[in-house]
Motif scaffolding. Structure first.
Motif, PDB file in Angstrom:
ATOM      1  N   THR A  36      41.956  39.562  30.948  1.00 35.77           N
ATOM      2  CA  THR A  36      42.506  40.694  31.708  1.00 35.77           C
ATOM      3  C   THR A  36      41.944  40.687  33.127  1.00 35.77           C
ATOM      4  OG1 THR A  36      42.137  41.935  29.693  1.00 35.77           O
ATOM      5  CG2 THR A  36      42.931  43.185  31.589  1.00 35.77           C
ATOM      6  N   GLY A  37      42.805  40.799  34.118  1.00 37.04           N
ATOM      7  CA  GLY A  37      42.347  40.914  35.510  1.00 37.04           C
ATOM      8  C   GLY A  37      43.378  40.351  36.457  1.00 37.04           C
ATOM      9  N   LEU A  38      43.010  40.319  37.735  1.00 34.68           N
ATOM     10  CA  LEU A  38      43.922  39.771  38.750  1.00 34.68           C
ATOM     11  C   LEU A  38      43.909  38.251  38.648  1.00 34.68           C
ATOM     12  CD1 LEU A  38      42.719  42.022  41.705  1.00 34.68           C
ATOM     13  CD2 LEU A  38      45.047  41.987  40.758  1.00 34.68           C
ATOM     14  N   ALA A  39      45.087  37.656  38.584  1.00 33.99           N
ATOM     15  CA  ALA A  39      45.170  36.193  38.450  1.00 33.99           C
ATOM     16  C   ALA A  39      44.373  35.516  39.561  1.00 33.99           C
ATOM     17  CB  ALA A  39      46.635  35.762  38.495  1.00 33.99           C
ATOM     18  N   GLN A  40      44.521  36.010  40.802  1.00 30.75           N
ATOM     19  CA  GLN A  40      43.869  35.352  41.946  1.00 30.75           C
ATOM     20  C   GLN A  40      42.349  35.370  41.822  1.00 30.75           C
ATOM     21  OE1 GLN A  40      45.970  37.920  42.020  1.00 30.75           O
ATOM     22  NE2 GLN A  40      45.427  39.490  43.499  1.00 30.75           N
ATOM     23  N   GLU A  41      41.797  36.405  41.146  1.00 28.66           N
ATOM     24  CA  GLU A  41      40.336  36.460  40.991  1.00 28.66           C
ATOM     25  C   GLU A  41      39.875  35.692  39.764  1.00 28.66           C
ATOM     26  OE1 GLU A  41      39.109  40.534  41.237  1.00 28.66           O
ATOM     27  OE2 GLU A  41      39.772  40.649  43.331  1.00 28.66           O
TER      28      GLU A  41
ATOM     29  N   VAL B  14      46.837  35.111  31.026  1.00 29.39           N
ATOM     30  CA  VAL B  14      46.157  35.875  32.077  1.00 29.39           C
ATOM     31  C   VAL B  14      47.086  36.991  32.533  1.00 29.39           C
ATOM     32  CG1 VAL B  14      45.342  35.773  34.480  1.00 29.39           C
ATOM     33  CG2 VAL B  14      44.732  33.946  32.885  1.00 29.39           C
ATOM     34  N   GLU B  15      46.563  38.226  32.577  1.00 29.42           N
ATOM     35  CA  GLU B  15      47.403  39.382  32.895  1.00 29.42           C
ATOM     36  C   GLU B  15      46.538  40.523  33.411  1.00 29.42           C
ATOM     37  OE1 GLU B  15      50.674  40.587  32.786  1.00 29.42           O
ATOM     38  OE2 GLU B  15      49.824  42.570  33.131  1.00 29.42           O
ATOM     39  N   LEU B  16      47.082  41.275  34.350  1.00 27.40           N
ATOM     40  CA  LEU B  16      46.369  42.378  34.988  1.00 27.40           C
ATOM     41  C   LEU B  16      46.240  43.626  34.115  1.00 27.40           C
ATOM     42  CD1 LEU B  16      45.345  43.749  37.622  1.00 27.40           C
ATOM     43  CD2 LEU B  16      47.717  44.104  38.241  1.00 27.40           C
ATOM     44  N   GLU B  17      47.303  43.970  33.389  1.00 25.66           N
ATOM     45  CA  GLU B  17      47.367  45.250  32.674  1.00 25.66           C
ATOM     46  C   GLU B  17      46.589  45.226  31.357  1.00 25.66           C
ATOM     47  OE1 GLU B  17      48.357  48.359  32.691  1.00 25.66           O
ATOM     48  OE2 GLU B  17      48.993  48.037  34.764  1.00 25.66           O
TER      49      GLU B  17
ATOM     50  N   THR C 162      54.102  29.957  34.954  1.00 23.80           N
ATOM     51  CA  THR C 162      53.740  31.133  35.731  1.00 23.80           C
ATOM     52  C   THR C 162      54.977  32.020  35.875  1.00 23.80           C
ATOM     53  OG1 THR C 162      52.759  31.905  37.807  1.00 23.80           O
ATOM     54  CG2 THR C 162      54.079  29.933  37.967  1.00 23.80           C
ATOM     55  N   ASP C 163      54.778  33.325  35.695  1.00 26.28           N
ATOM     56  CA  ASP C 163      55.904  34.268  35.696  1.00 26.28           C
ATOM     57  C   ASP C 163      55.479  35.538  36.438  1.00 26.28           C
ATOM     58  OD1 ASP C 163      58.166  35.729  35.116  1.00 26.28           O
ATOM     59  OD2 ASP C 163      57.733  35.977  32.985  1.00 26.28           O
ATOM     60  N   PRO C 164      55.295  35.412  37.787  1.00 26.35           N
ATOM     61  CA  PRO C 164      54.730  36.535  38.539  1.00 26.35           C
ATOM     62  C   PRO C 164      55.728  37.683  38.720  1.00 26.35           C
ATOM     63  CG  PRO C 164      55.362  34.788  40.044  1.00 26.35           C
ATOM     64  CD  PRO C 164      55.611  34.262  38.655  1.00 26.35           C
ATOM     65  N   PRO C 165      55.239  38.860  39.172  1.00 29.73           N
ATOM     66  CA  PRO C 165      56.159  39.963  39.475  1.00 29.73           C
ATOM     67  C   PRO C 165      56.996  39.651  40.725  1.00 29.73           C
ATOM     68  CG  PRO C 165      53.910  40.537  40.081  1.00 29.73           C
ATOM     69  CD  PRO C 165      53.835  39.198  39.424  1.00 29.73           C
ATOM     70  N   ARG C 166      57.851  40.589  41.119  1.00 27.92           N
ATOM     71  CA  ARG C 166      58.805  40.333  42.222  1.00 27.92           C
ATOM     72  C   ARG C 166      58.122  39.860  43.506  1.00 27.92           C
ATOM     73  NH1 ARG C 166      63.764  41.439  41.727  1.00 27.92           N
ATOM     74  NH2 ARG C 166      64.167  41.741  43.934  1.00 27.92           N
TER      75      ARG C 166
ATOM     76  N   CYS D  68      50.985  36.960  31.982  1.00 29.11           N
ATOM     77  CA  CYS D  68      51.566  36.807  30.628  1.00 29.11           C
ATOM     78  C   CYS D  68      52.122  38.088  30.028  1.00 29.11           C
ATOM     79  CB  CYS D  68      50.540  36.183  29.684  1.00 29.11           C
ATOM     80  SG  CYS D  68      49.158  37.280  29.313  1.00 29.11           S
ATOM     81  N   GLY D  69      51.924  39.264  30.659  1.00 26.56           N
ATOM     82  CA  GLY D  69      52.423  40.516  30.058  1.00 26.56           C
ATOM     83  C   GLY D  69      51.864  40.663  28.649  1.00 26.56           C
ATOM     84  N   ALA D  70      52.734  40.964  27.682  1.00 24.53           N
ATOM     85  CA  ALA D  70      52.281  41.129  26.288  1.00 24.53           C
ATOM     86  C   ALA D  70      52.187  39.789  25.563  1.00 24.53           C
ATOM     87  CB  ALA D  70      53.208  42.090  25.563  1.00 24.53           C
ATOM     88  N   GLY D  71      52.112  38.699  26.316  1.00 28.31           N
ATOM     89  CA  GLY D  71      51.846  37.387  25.727  1.00 28.31           C
ATOM     90  C   GLY D  71      53.068  36.675  25.159  1.00 28.31           C
ATOM     91  N   THR D  72      54.241  37.153  25.523  1.00 27.97           N
ATOM     92  CA  THR D  72      55.454  36.650  24.848  1.00 27.97           C
ATOM     93  C   THR D  72      55.700  35.146  25.032  1.00 27.97           C
ATOM     94  OG1 THR D  72      56.501  37.799  26.674  1.00 27.97           O
ATOM     95  CG2 THR D  72      56.944  38.659  24.498  1.00 27.97           C
ATOM     96  N   ILE D  73      55.509  34.636  26.249  1.00 27.89           N
ATOM     97  CA  ILE D  73      55.805  33.203  26.466  1.00 27.89           C
ATOM     98  C   ILE D  73      54.790  32.350  25.689  1.00 27.89           C
ATOM     99  CG2 ILE D  73      55.857  31.327  28.178  1.00 27.89           C
ATOM    100  CD1 ILE D  73      56.895  33.306  30.216  1.00 27.89           C
TER     101      ILE D  73
HETATM  102  C1  LIG Z   1      57.447  39.354  35.381  1.00 26.56           C
HETATM  103  S1  LIG Z   1      56.159  40.013  34.384  1.00 26.56           S
HETATM  104  C2  LIG Z   1      55.936  38.666  33.285  1.00 26.56           C
HETATM  105  C3  LIG Z   1      55.643  39.036  31.856  1.00 26.56           C
HETATM  106  C4  LIG Z   1      55.726  37.974  30.781  1.00 26.56           C
HETATM  107  N1  LIG Z   1      55.560  36.639  31.261  1.00 26.56           N
HETATM  108  C5  LIG Z   1      56.997  38.115  29.968  1.00 26.56           C
HETATM  109  O1  LIG Z   1      57.843  37.205  29.974  1.00 26.56           O
HETATM  110  O2  LIG Z   1      57.180  39.149  29.298  1.00 26.56           O
HETATM  111  C6  LIG Z   1      54.822  39.922  35.480  1.00 26.56           C
HETATM  112  C7  LIG Z   1      53.490  40.396  34.881  1.00 26.56           C
HETATM  113  O3  LIG Z   1      52.472  40.157  35.860  1.00 26.56           O
HETATM  114  C8  LIG Z   1      51.504  41.202  35.807  1.00 26.56           C
HETATM  115  N2  LIG Z   1      50.787  41.171  37.106  1.00 26.56           N
HETATM  116  C9  LIG Z   1      51.191  41.680  38.293  1.00 26.56           C
HETATM  117  N3  LIG Z   1      50.325  41.343  39.267  1.00 26.56           N
HETATM  118  C10 LIG Z   1      49.345  40.587  38.685  1.00 26.56           C
HETATM  119  C11 LIG Z   1      48.171  39.929  39.181  1.00 26.56           C
HETATM  120  N4  LIG Z   1      47.848  39.977  40.470  1.00 26.56           N
HETATM  121  N5  LIG Z   1      47.424  39.241  38.302  1.00 26.56           N
HETATM  122  C12 LIG Z   1      47.754  39.174  36.985  1.00 26.56           C
HETATM  123  N6  LIG Z   1      48.856  39.780  36.462  1.00 26.56           N
HETATM  124  C13 LIG Z   1      49.645  40.476  37.299  1.00 26.56           C
HETATM  125  C14 LIG Z   1      52.338  42.440  35.507  1.00 26.56           C
HETATM  126  O4  LIG Z   1      51.539  43.454  34.917  1.00 26.56           O
HETATM  127  C15 LIG Z   1      53.420  41.891  34.554  1.00 26.56           C
HETATM  128  O5  LIG Z   1      53.025  42.042  33.203  1.00 26.56           O
END
Ligand SMILES: C[S@@+](CC[C@H](N)C(=O)[O-])C[C@H]1O[C@@H](n2cnc3c(N)ncnc32)[C@H](O)[C@@H]1O
Length: 323
Positions: free
Chosen positions: A231-236, A205-208, A253-257, A186-191
């Protein structure tokens, strides 16, 4: 946008962008069609300021020098700018003059921070942060919500298209007042926060940790009381905290690259929800994860591209999976 420093044998140093595919070659940026007109002007001014003050540029192969990056975060809806100067340990020379120059030349700049990265890894994220001017954050408006943006937390780079991206996601997920919506990555929770008024409850749910702090602060700023963040790893978290998925019927769901971790996908596949919207900035990892979802019994509906990064080859997409 991040502008990098490197030493340059012909002209003391360069401040600009990397040549494609080169980590060690920076060209001096003077014009840029990806940003506002102000941002390249700031880059040019800062280059001159650095020359006059005698500060050294970091050399990315020898790991010497002081200045590593100039990061400019510029909001589109509220027109506020943050300057984040990323350095190794040390003090910025002529800091007071720098602040005075910025105030007179670029009044949109509301905050200046310095992030310290002493590691060899060439990233702009710091281990320590100093706030030299303003409050250390800028504020943007997305749809009806206000968001504070800090130097190190993820925020979409293109606010105007972010509004289109989120609206498209909401059209696909069709939120209603009984829904418990999971905003995964969710990053900073925007969605989740922009959807909060349309649903009963939002779980993020967000790691940072800093992004989650910002998400909680942003919830307060918008008088939103139906959002909970983990806060934590989504998978855990999905595996170890069953309360997260309990009662959830819609997921965005909006994962990183890199896409979703297999264990996170497995937790979703084993859970009973009706709709899953997958937002991706990397079509190839999306294709990999889509295959897993389809093989597990979902049907893939629309896949809608959104041009979040105009004038570049990158493309974002929003898609809907239903059981
Ligand atoms: C593409 S951004 C999405 C942010 C948000 N949905 C938005 O629209 O601003 C991906 C987010 O996933 C987080 N992230 C990366 N790996 C993660 C993991 N394994 N578990 C949870 N969050 C993770 C990153 O810190 C980042 O904030």
């Amino acid at each position: 946008m991040e502008f990098s420093f490197n030493t340059d044998p012909e002209n003391d140093f360069a401040l600009g962008l990397h040549r494609r595919g080169r980590f060690d070659e920076i060209f001096n940026l003077n014009e840029c069609y990806l940003t506002s007109e102000t941002d390249p002007e700031i880059v040019k001014w800062f280059r001159t300021f650095v020359k006059e003050s005698g500060m050294s540029a970091y050399n990315v192969t020898e790991h010497t020098g002081f200045l590593r990056f100039l990061m400019i975060r510029h909001t589109q809806n509220t027109n506020q700018i943050m300057l984040n100067i990323v350095t190794v340990d040390g003090e910025i020379i002529n800091l007071e003059k720098l602040i005075d120059d910025v105030k007179s030349k670029f009044p949109e700049v509301v905050t200046i921070v310095q992030n310290i990265n002493n590691q060899k890894s060439n990233i702009s994220k710091g281990e320590k942060e100093f706030i030299h001017y303003g409050d250390g954050f800028i504020e943007e408006r997305i749809l009806d919500c206000r968001f504070r943006i800090y130097a190190n937390s993820f925020f979409q780079t293109n606010s105007l298209q972010t509004e289109n991206l989120y609206k498209t996601a909401f059209e696909l997920i069709q939120p209603n007042q009984n829904d418990r919506l999971l905003d995964l990555y969710c990053g900073a929770g925007t969605i989740g926060l922009t959807a909060a008024k349309m649903v009963d409850e939002v779980i993020g749910v967000e790691l940072e940790p800093t992004a989650i702090e910002a998400a909680r602060e942003n919830a307060k700023l918008n008088n939103i009381n139906n959002a909970t963040f983990y806060t934590g790893l989504a998978q855990e978290l999905l595996r170890n905290n069953p309360e997260i998925l309990n009662g959830v019927n819609s997921i965005i769901t909006d994962p990183p690259r890199a896409g979703m971790h297999k264990k996170a996908l497995k937790a979703l596949v084993e859970h009973d929800h009706k709709r899953l919207v997958y937002i991706s900035c990397n079509p190839s990892t999306f294709a990999r994860d889509a295959q897993i979802l389809v093989d597990s019994g979902y049907s893939l509906g629309k896949v809608i591209p959104v041009d979040m990064f105009p004038h570049t080859m990158h493309i974002e997409l929003v898609s809907i999976f239903e059981r």
